[in-house]
Design a protein around this motif. Structure first.
Motif, PDB file in Angstrom:
ATOM      1  N   HIS A  39       0.837  -1.203   0.000  1.00 32.25           N
ATOM      2  CA  HIS A  39       0.000   0.000   0.000  1.00 32.25           C
ATOM      3  C   HIS A  39       0.871   1.252   0.000  1.00 32.25           C
ATOM      4  CE1 HIS A  39      -2.994  -2.990   1.260  1.00 32.25           C
ATOM      5  NE2 HIS A  39      -3.899  -2.139   0.794  1.00 32.25           N
ATOM      6  N   ASN A  40       2.183   1.064  -0.132  1.00 34.38           N
ATOM      7  CA  ASN A  40       3.128   2.190  -0.112  1.00 34.38           C
ATOM      8  C   ASN A  40       3.307   2.718  -1.548  1.00 34.38           C
ATOM      9  OD1 ASN A  40       5.774   3.451  -0.452  1.00 34.38           O
ATOM     10  ND2 ASN A  40       6.143   2.917   1.682  1.00 34.38           N
ATOM     11  N   LYS A  41       2.953   3.997  -1.763  1.00 33.02           N
ATOM     12  CA  LYS A  41       2.971   4.569  -3.124  1.00 33.02           C
ATOM     13  C   LYS A  41       4.384   4.606  -3.707  1.00 33.02           C
ATOM     14  CE  LYS A  41      -1.203   7.391  -3.176  1.00 33.02           C
ATOM     15  NZ  LYS A  41      -1.580   7.603  -1.735  1.00 33.02           N
ATOM     16  N   GLY A  42       5.376   4.876  -2.850  1.00 32.86           N
ATOM     17  CA  GLY A  42       6.761   4.927  -3.319  1.00 32.86           C
ATOM     18  C   GLY A  42       7.223   3.577  -3.817  1.00 32.86           C
ATOM     19  N   LYS A  43       6.934   2.540  -3.043  1.00 37.16           N
ATOM     20  CA  LYS A  43       7.298   1.175  -3.461  1.00 37.16           C
ATOM     21  C   LYS A  43       6.569   0.802  -4.746  1.00 37.16           C
ATOM     22  CE  LYS A  43       7.746  -1.018   1.099  1.00 37.16           C
ATOM     23  NZ  LYS A  43       7.202  -2.150   1.902  1.00 37.16           N
ATOM     24  N   LEU A  44       5.282   1.146  -4.795  1.00 43.72           N
ATOM     25  CA  LEU A  44       4.445   0.770  -5.930  1.00 43.72           C
ATOM     26  C   LEU A  44       5.002   1.362  -7.223  1.00 43.72           C
ATOM     27  CD1 LEU A  44       1.944  -0.943  -5.901  1.00 43.72           C
ATOM     28  CD2 LEU A  44       0.567   1.125  -5.776  1.00 43.72           C
ATOM     29  N   SER A  96      -2.320  -3.747  -7.969  1.00 43.17           N
ATOM     30  CA  SER A  96      -1.849  -3.522  -6.606  1.00 43.17           C
ATOM     31  C   SER A  96      -2.904  -3.958  -5.591  1.00 43.17           C
ATOM     32  CB  SER A  96      -1.521  -2.053  -6.391  1.00 43.17           C
ATOM     33  OG  SER A  96      -2.706  -1.299  -6.357  1.00 43.17           O
ATOM     34  N   ALA A  97      -2.444  -4.208  -4.374  1.00 45.94           N
ATOM     35  CA  ALA A  97      -3.354  -4.599  -3.296  1.00 45.94           C
ATOM     36  C   ALA A  97      -4.427  -3.524  -3.096  1.00 45.94           C
ATOM     37  CB  ALA A  97      -2.563  -4.822  -2.009  1.00 45.94           C
ATOM     38  N   GLY A  98      -4.028  -2.255  -3.249  1.00 50.05           N
ATOM     39  CA  GLY A  98      -4.971  -1.151  -3.089  1.00 50.05           C
ATOM     40  C   GLY A  98      -6.052  -1.178  -4.151  1.00 50.05           C
ATOM     41  N   GLU A  99      -5.645  -1.415  -5.413  1.00 48.26           N
ATOM     42  CA  GLU A  99      -6.613  -1.466  -6.518  1.00 48.26           C
ATOM     43  C   GLU A  99      -7.637  -2.582  -6.316  1.00 48.26           C
ATOM     44  OE1 GLU A  99      -4.167   0.076 -10.438  1.00 48.26           O
ATOM     45  OE2 GLU A  99      -3.538  -1.784  -9.505  1.00 48.26           O
ATOM     46  N   LEU A 100      -7.208  -3.669  -5.679  1.00 46.66           N
ATOM     47  CA  LEU A 100      -8.123  -4.791  -5.425  1.00 46.66           C
ATOM     48  C   LEU A 100      -8.942  -4.568  -4.155  1.00 46.66           C
ATOM     49  CD1 LEU A 100      -5.891  -7.914  -6.235  1.00 46.66           C
ATOM     50  CD2 LEU A 100      -7.826  -7.044  -7.560  1.00 46.66           C
ATOM     51  N   GLY A 101      -8.649  -3.464  -3.456  1.00 46.16           N
ATOM     52  CA  GLY A 101      -9.364  -3.184  -2.217  1.00 46.16           C
ATOM     53  C   GLY A 101      -9.010  -4.144  -1.092  1.00 46.16           C
ATOM     54  N   LEU A 102      -7.798  -4.717  -1.163  1.00 39.18           N
ATOM     55  CA  LEU A 102      -7.389  -5.650  -0.104  1.00 39.18           C
ATOM     56  C   LEU A 102      -7.001  -4.866   1.145  1.00 39.18           C
ATOM     57  CD1 LEU A 102      -5.107  -8.089  -2.181  1.00 39.18           C
ATOM     58  CD2 LEU A 102      -7.562  -8.258  -1.703  1.00 39.18           C
ATOM     59  N   GLU A 159      -4.941  -3.954   4.682  1.00 43.68           N
ATOM     60  CA  GLU A 159      -3.543  -4.052   5.089  1.00 43.68           C
ATOM     61  C   GLU A 159      -3.462  -4.936   6.325  1.00 43.68           C
ATOM     62  OE1 GLU A 159      -2.402   0.524   4.626  1.00 43.68           O
ATOM     63  OE2 GLU A 159      -0.674  -0.718   5.160  1.00 43.68           O
ATOM     64  N   PRO A 160      -2.862  -6.117   6.220  1.00 43.58           N
ATOM     65  CA  PRO A 160      -2.794  -6.971   7.408  1.00 43.58           C
ATOM     66  C   PRO A 160      -1.832  -6.374   8.430  1.00 43.58           C
ATOM     67  CG  PRO A 160      -1.517  -7.930   5.612  1.00 43.58           C
ATOM     68  CD  PRO A 160      -2.191  -6.707   5.056  1.00 43.58           C
ATOM     69  N   PRO A 161      -2.078  -6.553   9.727  1.00 45.71           N
ATOM     70  CA  PRO A 161      -1.142  -6.058  10.740  1.00 45.71           C
ATOM     71  C   PRO A 161       0.225  -6.748  10.603  1.00 45.71           C
ATOM     72  CG  PRO A 161      -3.114  -7.063  11.750  1.00 45.71           C
ATOM     73  CD  PRO A 161      -3.232  -7.253  10.284  1.00 45.71           C
ATOM     74  N   GLU A 162       1.289  -5.931  10.627  1.00 42.84           N
ATOM     75  CA  GLU A 162       2.641  -6.486  10.474  1.00 42.84           C
ATOM     76  C   GLU A 162       3.199  -6.804  11.853  1.00 42.84           C
ATOM     77  OE1 GLU A 162       5.122  -4.359   7.674  1.00 42.84           O
ATOM     78  OE2 GLU A 162       3.332  -3.624   6.638  1.00 42.84           O
ATOM     79  N   ALA A 172      -2.414 -11.389   0.629  1.00 35.31           N
ATOM     80  CA  ALA A 172      -2.866 -10.935  -0.697  1.00 35.31           C
ATOM     81  C   ALA A 172      -3.142 -12.104  -1.635  1.00 35.31           C
ATOM     82  CB  ALA A 172      -1.823  -9.992  -1.305  1.00 35.31           C
ATOM     83  N   ALA A 173      -2.309 -13.146  -1.582  1.00 31.88           N
ATOM     84  CA  ALA A 173      -2.515 -14.309  -2.455  1.00 31.88           C
ATOM     85  C   ALA A 173      -3.799 -15.042  -2.062  1.00 31.88           C
ATOM     86  CB  ALA A 173      -1.312 -15.256  -2.374  1.00 31.88           C
ATOM     87  N   THR A 174      -4.015 -15.177  -0.771  1.00 30.14           N
ATOM     88  CA  THR A 174      -5.197 -15.875  -0.272  1.00 30.14           C
ATOM     89  C   THR A 174      -6.475 -15.116  -0.638  1.00 30.14           C
ATOM     90  OG1 THR A 174      -3.876 -16.687   1.573  1.00 30.14           O
ATOM     91  CG2 THR A 174      -6.258 -16.877   1.801  1.00 30.14           C
ATOM     92  N   ALA A 175      -6.441 -13.791  -0.435  1.00 30.68           N
ATOM     93  CA  ALA A 175      -7.647 -12.990  -0.680  1.00 30.68           C
ATOM     94  C   ALA A 175      -7.946 -12.848  -2.168  1.00 30.68           C
ATOM     95  CB  ALA A 175      -7.495 -11.613  -0.032  1.00 30.68           C
ATOM     96  N   SER A 176      -6.888 -12.810  -3.019  1.00 33.31           N
ATOM     97  CA  SER A 176      -7.112 -12.530  -4.442  1.00 33.31           C
ATOM     98  C   SER A 176      -7.195 -13.782  -5.306  1.00 33.31           C
ATOM     99  CB  SER A 176      -5.973 -11.641  -4.970  1.00 33.31           C
ATOM    100  OG  SER A 176      -4.754 -12.377  -5.012  1.00 33.31           O
ATOM    101  N   GLY A 177      -6.554 -14.860  -4.860  1.00 31.35           N
ATOM    102  CA  GLY A 177      -6.462 -16.043  -5.707  1.00 31.35           C
ATOM    103  C   GLY A 177      -5.372 -15.946  -6.763  1.00 31.35           C
TER     104      GLY A 177
END
Ligand code: ITT
Length: 205
Positions: A8-13, A29-35, A37-40, A56-61
């Motif tokens: 969800h970090n714009k710089g990384k993205l 991106s995770a943001g575009e899919l509306g996923l 942010e899991p707690p780190e 992200a893999a689990t939620a998106s497939g």
């Protein structure tokens, strides 16, 4: 082929978009899919990279690529490390985070460049919906400068002078910071170094 970029970090993205451009891969991106942010909650880059990619893999497939990264300062026993994002607070104020690093360096009497060494670390986790995970790690050594220099990039970039260079990451163009292009195996930034390993193992151009 779709790859989820689990950040969800714009710089990384922005950097991943640059790095992935030469490969004909559909990315979202995770943001575009509306996923969410899991707690780190991990205490290592690997643990946090796993949490983000697996979520992200689990939620998106789809396969998901995460990046857990940070700045490790030797005179501060590796801090802020995995807490690099936290030091900026909920308002993501990296001027404050950099000031915090500088104040702690002053308290540690780290004045000479030799006393102000550190590194950026990035661990990428590629997670598949079926459960498989692969890891790629990149590091870049450097010196922490004060005052910060440059306005390009994000996070702690203006404070970080990579070894053997005269400009901070904050003064470098994205291409210069990556120091990498498709077909090359060497790179400069921690993220581009990890990405080069990822690309060599997982992608064809
Ligand atoms: P995601 O978890 O959504 O990817 P985040 O910002 O929370 O975003 P991290 O937990 O990995 O990501 O925190 C790493 C922090 O370290 C990040 O917020 C930056 O401030 C800093 N950082 C990492 N790579 C950097 C780089 O290339 N240049 C400057 N700062 C960097």
């Amino acid at each position: 082929d779709t790859l989820v970029v689990a950040t969800h970090n714009k710089g990384k993205l922005r950097e991943f978009a640059d790095l992935l451009k030469p490969f004909g891969l559909k990315t979202v991106s995770a943001g575009e899919l509306g996923l969410p942010e899991p707690p780190e909650t991990g205490t290592t880059f690997e643990e946090n990279a796993t949490i983000k990619a697996v979520a992200a893999a689990t939620a998106s497939g789809y396969p998901a690529l995460s990046d857990d990264s940070g700045l490790c300062v030797d005179a501060l026993d590796g801090e802020p490390g995995v807490y690099s994002a936290d030091w900026a607070g909920s308002d993501k104020d990296f001027s404050r985070a950099m000031r915090n690093v500088e104040e702690k360096l002053q308290l540690a009497k780290a004045v000479s460049p030799e006393a102000r060494t550190g590194r950026f670390v990035a661990v990428l986790c590629l997670a598949f919906p079926g459960g498989e995970r692969r890891y790629y790690r990149g590091e870049v050594e450097g010196t922490l400068v004060w005052p910060p220099r440059g306005t390009i990039g994000f996070g702690y970039d203006p404070m970080f002078l990579p070894e053997g260079h005269e400009r901070t990451f904050g003064e470098m163009s994205a291409d210069e910071k990556h120091g990498w292009s498709a077909g090359r195996t060497d790179a400069l930034s921690h993220r581009a170094r990890a990405f080069a390993l990822f690309a060599a193992a997982e992608l064809q151009d």
